[in-house]
Design a protein around this motif. Structure first.
Motif, PDB file in Angstrom:
ATOM      1  N   SER A 127     -23.825 -37.530  32.354  1.00  0.00           N
ATOM      2  CA  SER A 127     -24.353 -36.192  32.839  1.00  0.00           C
ATOM      3  C   SER A 127     -22.965 -35.535  33.514  1.00  0.00           C
ATOM      4  O   SER A 127     -23.595 -34.728  34.137  1.00  0.00           O
ATOM      5  CB  SER A 127     -26.121 -36.860  33.835  1.00  0.00           C
ATOM      6  OG  SER A 127     -25.610 -36.040  34.811  1.00  0.00           O
ATOM      7  N   PHE A 128     -22.136 -36.709  34.449  1.00  0.00           N
ATOM      8  CA  PHE A 128     -21.639 -36.469  35.128  1.00  0.00           C
ATOM      9  C   PHE A 128     -20.670 -35.539  34.894  1.00  0.00           C
ATOM     10  O   PHE A 128     -19.854 -35.161  34.898  1.00  0.00           O
ATOM     11  CB  PHE A 128     -20.915 -37.901  35.687  1.00  0.00           C
ATOM     12  CG  PHE A 128     -19.498 -37.604  36.530  1.00  0.00           C
ATOM     13  CD1 PHE A 128     -19.783 -37.608  38.192  1.00  0.00           C
ATOM     14  CD2 PHE A 128     -18.404 -37.812  35.504  1.00  0.00           C
ATOM     15  CE1 PHE A 128     -18.462 -37.816  38.191  1.00  0.00           C
ATOM     16  CE2 PHE A 128     -16.976 -37.423  36.178  1.00  0.00           C
ATOM     17  CZ  PHE A 128     -17.273 -37.387  37.297  1.00  0.00           C
ATOM     18  N   VAL A 129     -19.770 -35.629  32.919  1.00  0.00           N
ATOM     19  CA  VAL A 129     -19.322 -35.599  32.526  1.00  0.00           C
ATOM     20  C   VAL A 129     -19.569 -33.544  32.143  1.00  0.00           C
ATOM     21  O   VAL A 129     -18.683 -32.926  32.325  1.00  0.00           O
ATOM     22  CB  VAL A 129     -18.787 -35.924  30.939  1.00  0.00           C
ATOM     23  CG1 VAL A 129     -17.861 -35.201  30.190  1.00  0.00           C
ATOM     24  CG2 VAL A 129     -18.132 -37.127  31.241  1.00  0.00           C
ATOM     25  N   LYS A 130     -20.761 -33.385  31.950  1.00  0.00           N
ATOM     26  CA  LYS A 130     -22.092 -32.834  32.098  1.00  0.00           C
ATOM     27  C   LYS A 130     -21.439 -32.071  33.582  1.00  0.00           C
ATOM     28  O   LYS A 130     -20.603 -30.675  32.784  1.00  0.00           O
ATOM     29  CB  LYS A 130     -23.276 -32.560  31.679  1.00  0.00           C
ATOM     30  CG  LYS A 130     -23.374 -31.912  31.248  1.00  0.00           C
ATOM     31  CD  LYS A 130     -25.011 -31.249  30.776  1.00  0.00           C
ATOM     32  CE  LYS A 130     -25.546 -30.372  29.849  1.00  0.00           C
ATOM     33  NZ  LYS A 130     -26.750 -29.926  29.212  1.00  0.00           N
ATOM     34  N   SER A 131     -21.580 -31.764  34.107  1.00  0.00           N
ATOM     35  CA  SER A 131     -21.539 -31.714  35.285  1.00  0.00           C
ATOM     36  C   SER A 131     -19.533 -31.140  35.967  1.00  0.00           C
ATOM     37  O   SER A 131     -19.315 -30.169  37.065  1.00  0.00           O
ATOM     38  CB  SER A 131     -22.137 -31.888  36.474  1.00  0.00           C
ATOM     39  OG  SER A 131     -21.880 -33.496  36.849  1.00  0.00           O
ATOM     40  N   SER A 132     -18.400 -31.836  35.831  1.00  0.00           N
ATOM     41  CA  SER A 132     -17.870 -32.034  35.896  1.00  0.00           C
ATOM     42  C   SER A 132     -16.634 -32.153  34.555  1.00  0.00           C
ATOM     43  O   SER A 132     -15.611 -31.128  35.807  1.00  0.00           O
ATOM     44  CB  SER A 132     -16.772 -33.469  36.706  1.00  0.00           C
ATOM     45  OG  SER A 132     -17.533 -33.927  37.565  1.00  0.00           O
ATOM     46  N   ILE A 133     -16.565 -31.452  33.993  1.00  0.00           N
ATOM     47  CA  ILE A 133     -15.354 -31.369  33.113  1.00  0.00           C
ATOM     48  C   ILE A 133     -16.038 -30.128  32.312  1.00  0.00           C
ATOM     49  O   ILE A 133     -17.017 -29.916  31.761  1.00  0.00           O
ATOM     50  CB  ILE A 133     -15.320 -32.430  32.034  1.00  0.00           C
ATOM     51  CG1 ILE A 133     -14.969 -34.146  32.842  1.00  0.00           C
ATOM     52  CG2 ILE A 133     -14.150 -32.605  31.304  1.00  0.00           C
ATOM     53  CD1 ILE A 133     -13.861 -34.413  32.786  1.00  0.00           C
ATOM     54  N   PRO A 134     -15.218 -29.484  32.401  1.00  0.00           N
ATOM     55  CA  PRO A 134     -15.228 -27.855  31.255  1.00  0.00           C
ATOM     56  C   PRO A 134     -15.308 -28.156  29.816  1.00  0.00           C
ATOM     57  O   PRO A 134     -14.439 -29.532  29.007  1.00  0.00           O
ATOM     58  CB  PRO A 134     -13.745 -27.380  31.488  1.00  0.00           C
ATOM     59  CG  PRO A 134     -13.373 -27.828  32.823  1.00  0.00           C
ATOM     60  CD  PRO A 134     -13.727 -29.569  32.745  1.00  0.00           C
ATOM     61  N   THR A 135     -15.809 -27.624  29.157  1.00  0.00           N
ATOM     62  CA  THR A 135     -16.833 -27.745  27.670  1.00  0.00           C
ATOM     63  C   THR A 135     -15.858 -28.056  26.461  1.00  0.00           C
ATOM     64  O   THR A 135     -16.267 -28.402  25.622  1.00  0.00           O
ATOM     65  CB  THR A 135     -17.667 -27.468  27.349  1.00  0.00           C
ATOM     66  OG1 THR A 135     -17.183 -25.755  27.480  1.00  0.00           O
ATOM     67  CG2 THR A 135     -19.176 -26.847  28.097  1.00  0.00           C
ATOM     68  N   GLU A 136     -14.629 -26.636  26.662  1.00  0.00           N
ATOM     69  CA  GLU A 136     -13.479 -26.808  26.047  1.00  0.00           C
ATOM     70  C   GLU A 136     -12.688 -28.346  26.171  1.00  0.00           C
ATOM     71  O   GLU A 136     -11.696 -28.123  25.102  1.00  0.00           O
ATOM     72  CB  GLU A 136     -13.175 -25.575  26.468  1.00  0.00           C
ATOM     73  CG  GLU A 136     -11.587 -25.864  27.793  1.00  0.00           C
ATOM     74  CD  GLU A 136     -12.014 -24.880  29.058  1.00  0.00           C
ATOM     75  OE1 GLU A 136     -11.848 -24.815  30.240  1.00  0.00           O
ATOM     76  OE2 GLU A 136     -14.006 -25.271  28.849  1.00  0.00           O
ATOM     77  N   LEU A 162      -9.717 -36.674  26.729  1.00  0.00           N
ATOM     78  CA  LEU A 162      -9.898 -37.458  28.211  1.00  0.00           C
ATOM     79  C   LEU A 162     -11.092 -37.894  27.505  1.00  0.00           C
ATOM     80  O   LEU A 162     -11.845 -37.722  27.547  1.00  0.00           O
ATOM     81  CB  LEU A 162     -10.658 -36.315  29.369  1.00  0.00           C
ATOM     82  CG  LEU A 162     -10.320 -35.571  30.759  1.00  0.00           C
ATOM     83  CD1 LEU A 162     -10.917 -34.480  30.950  1.00  0.00           C
ATOM     84  CD2 LEU A 162      -9.376 -35.936  30.932  1.00  0.00           C
ATOM     85  N   HIS A 163     -10.420 -39.697  27.827  1.00  0.00           N
ATOM     86  CA  HIS A 163     -11.370 -40.737  27.588  1.00  0.00           C
ATOM     87  C   HIS A 163     -11.901 -40.589  29.062  1.00  0.00           C
ATOM     88  O   HIS A 163     -11.072 -41.614  30.027  1.00  0.00           O
ATOM     89  CB  HIS A 163     -10.748 -41.575  26.675  1.00  0.00           C
ATOM     90  CG  HIS A 163      -9.952 -41.206  25.787  1.00  0.00           C
ATOM     91  ND1 HIS A 163     -10.752 -41.465  24.636  1.00  0.00           N
ATOM     92  CD2 HIS A 163      -8.622 -40.619  25.356  1.00  0.00           C
ATOM     93  CE1 HIS A 163     -10.035 -41.049  23.331  1.00  0.00           C
ATOM     94  NE2 HIS A 163      -8.692 -40.349  24.099  1.00  0.00           N
ATOM     95  N   VAL A 164     -12.851 -40.360  29.542  1.00  0.00           N
ATOM     96  CA  VAL A 164     -13.726 -40.844  30.720  1.00  0.00           C
ATOM     97  C   VAL A 164     -14.649 -41.955  31.042  1.00  0.00           C
ATOM     98  O   VAL A 164     -15.953 -41.700  29.863  1.00  0.00           O
ATOM     99  CB  VAL A 164     -14.535 -39.729  30.943  1.00  0.00           C
ATOM    100  CG1 VAL A 164     -15.369 -39.559  33.040  1.00  0.00           C
ATOM    101  CG2 VAL A 164     -13.685 -37.966  30.682  1.00  0.00           C
ATOM    102  N   MET A 165     -14.091 -42.688  31.813  1.00  0.00           N
ATOM    103  CA  MET A 165     -14.944 -44.272  31.443  1.00  0.00           C
ATOM    104  C   MET A 165     -15.177 -44.849  33.341  1.00  0.00           C
ATOM    105  O   MET A 165     -14.993 -44.361  34.072  1.00  0.00           O
ATOM    106  CB  MET A 165     -14.312 -45.572  31.238  1.00  0.00           C
ATOM    107  CG  MET A 165     -13.603 -46.167  32.086  1.00  0.00           C
ATOM    108  SD  MET A 165     -12.024 -47.266  31.266  1.00  0.00           S
ATOM    109  CE  MET A 165     -13.489 -48.841  31.363  1.00  0.00           C
TER     110      MET A 165
END
Length: 141
Positions: A69-78, A33-36
Motif C-alpha cells: 500500500s505504501f509503495v502504491k501511494s509513494s512510488i510511481p508505477t513506472e 527500487l528494493h523497498v524494505m
C-alpha cells in the motif's frame, strides 16, 4: 550508475524525504527500487511469550500488505519495485538484505540524533559503517 537501490522505510512515518530522494535517483538512472521495512522480532524472549504462536506470520502478512500500500501511494508505477519485509534488528536486516541483493546504493532516512544515539549509534550510522556499497543518508528534518 545505480541499477539497484535498496530503500529502507519506516511504515509508521507518513512523509519520508528519503523516499522522494530514492525515487528521483531511480528515475534518473532507470533503477530497480528494493523497498524494505523491518519488523521487530520478539523471538523466544519473555516478551515473545505473551503473543500467540502465529503472531509472527500474522505480523509479516500485515506488514507486507502495508508495504504494498505504501509503495502504491509513494512510488510511481513506472519504477520497478521489489517489496521486502525483514524481521529482527533494523540495521542487521538491512545489511543482510544488502548482502543478498547486492545493491549499488542504500538509501536510508535518519532523524536528528538524540544524545542516546551518540552513545549507542543509530541504525543509519551502523548501516553506513558496515555496508559493502554506497549509503545515502537522508536527514528527515
Amino acid at each position: 550508475m545505480y541499477k539497484h537501490i535498496l530503500l529502507a522505510v519506516d511504515l509508521d512515518d507518513e512523509r519520508q524525504k528519503s523516499v522522494e530522494v530514492a525515487v528521483e535517483y531511480a528515475k534518473a538512472f532507470g533503477s530497480t527500487l528494493h523497498v524494505m521495512t523491518v519488523l521487530p522480532n520478539f523471538g523466544m524472549s519473555i516478551v515473545g511469550s505473551f503473543f500467540p504462536k502465529d503472531h509472527e506470520k500474522e505480523m509479516l502478512e500485515k506488514a507486507t500488505e502495508a508495504l504494498h500500500s505504501f509503495v502504491k501511494s509513494s512510488i510511481p508505477t513506472e519504477i520497478a519495485v521489489q517489496h521486502i519485509v525483514g524481521l529482527g534488528s533494523v540495521y542487521e536486516e538491512i545489511l543482510r538484505v544488502s548482502d543478498e541483493i547486492k545493491p549499488d546504493l542504500i538509501v536510508i532516512g535518519t532523524h536528528r540524533p538524540d544524545m542516546k544515539d551518540y552513545l549507542l549509534g543509530p541504525n543509519a550510522a551502523r548501516v553506513s559503517r558496515h555496508a559493502k556499497c554506497s549509503v545515502l543518508i537522508v536527514r528527515e528534518i
